[in-house]
Design a protein around this motif. Structure first.
Motif, mmCIF file in Angstrom:
data_model
loop_
_atom_site.group_PDB
_atom_site.id
_atom_site.type_symbol
_atom_site.label_atom_id
_atom_site.label_comp_id
_atom_site.label_asym_id
_atom_site.label_seq_id
_atom_site.Cartn_x
_atom_site.Cartn_y
_atom_site.Cartn_z
ATOM 1 N N LYS A 76 4.663 2.757 -1.221
ATOM 2 C CA LYS A 76 3.477 3.603 -1.365
ATOM 3 C C LYS A 76 2.660 3.493 -0.080
ATOM 4 O O LYS A 76 1.668 2.770 -0.018
ATOM 5 C CB LYS A 76 2.649 3.168 -2.570
ATOM 6 C CG LYS A 76 3.316 3.431 -3.881
ATOM 7 C CD LYS A 76 2.362 3.125 -5.008
ATOM 8 C CE LYS A 76 2.553 4.220 -6.020
ATOM 9 N NZ LYS A 76 1.414 4.524 -6.793
ATOM 10 N N TYR B 72 2.612 -2.508 -3.489
ATOM 11 C CA TYR B 72 2.787 -1.174 -2.923
ATOM 12 C C TYR B 72 3.894 -1.151 -1.866
ATOM 13 O O TYR B 72 4.610 -0.164 -1.738
ATOM 14 C CB TYR B 72 1.485 -0.678 -2.307
ATOM 15 C CG TYR B 72 0.466 -0.149 -3.298
ATOM 16 C CD1 TYR B 72 0.711 -0.087 -4.658
ATOM 17 C CD2 TYR B 72 -0.765 0.297 -2.850
ATOM 18 C CE1 TYR B 72 -0.232 0.399 -5.543
ATOM 19 C CE2 TYR B 72 -1.720 0.791 -3.725
ATOM 20 C CZ TYR B 72 -1.441 0.836 -5.068
ATOM 21 O OH TYR B 72 -2.379 1.336 -5.930
ATOM 22 N N GLN C 270 -5.193 -2.440 -9.291
ATOM 23 C CA GLN C 270 -5.555 -1.063 -8.930
ATOM 24 C C GLN C 270 -6.997 -0.750 -9.337
ATOM 25 O O GLN C 270 -7.725 -0.120 -8.575
ATOM 26 C CB GLN C 270 -4.593 -0.076 -9.574
ATOM 27 C CG GLN C 270 -3.244 -0.068 -8.908
ATOM 28 C CD GLN C 270 -2.318 0.943 -9.548
ATOM 29 O OE1 GLN C 270 -1.982 0.829 -10.718
ATOM 30 N NE2 GLN C 270 -1.918 1.923 -8.760
ATOM 31 N N GLY D 121 -1.178 4.281 -0.061
ATOM 32 C CA GLY D 121 -1.925 3.224 -0.735
ATOM 33 C C GLY D 121 -2.060 1.987 0.138
ATOM 34 O O GLY D 121 -3.116 1.364 0.191
#
Length: 137
Positions: A57, A52, A10, A60
């Motif tokens: 997500k 992800y 990240q 993302g």
């Protein structure tokens, strides 16, 4: 075992999110460096994309896929991640349109038809794995 963990990936994404490294520079001696760096960035972003995906997500994933496509506009894994997100959000028609747009770009860039249809493409990348960041084949 080597590689970055989720938080490191990240942080890495936050560093490359702003733009492509050495974008716009056309010095021949930089080509190898840009290619190697771009491939490393793509591999790490695909690993984060796989994480992800398991966490669902979607935003993302879409951001990661956009950044990957800045480095390689024909990256099949990034295209698949975008299609997967669209399908998860019940946008099947938009997913198919996105795939068809990719096929058009592929034809223009490569001078030949993309070798898979939509169904085969979805099945080919359905096993996108967390461990390698690459599809299970």
């Amino acid at each position: 075992a080597g590689g970055m963990d989720r938080s490191q990936l990240q942080l890495f994404f936050s560093l490359v999110e702003r733009g492509q490294f050495l974008k716009g520079l056309t010095w021949e001696w930089l080509d190898d460096i840009k290619g190697h760096t771009g491939n490393q960035i793509i591999d790490n972003l695909l690993k984060l994309g796989s994480i992800y995906k398991n966490e669902k997500k979607y935003g993302g994933i879409e951001s990661l896929a956009r950044r990957i496509l800045d480095y390689d506009e024909l990256n099949e894994e990034a295209i698949w991640l975008n299609i997967w997100c669209l399908r998860q959000r019940n946008n099947g028609h938009q997913a198919r349109y996105y795939f068809e747009s990719f096929c058009t770009r592929y034809l223009e860039a490569m001078g030949e038809e993309y070798p898979m249809d939509y169904e085969k493409f979805k099945n080919q990348f359905a096993g996108f794995a967390v461990t390698s960041g690459k599809p299970d084949v």
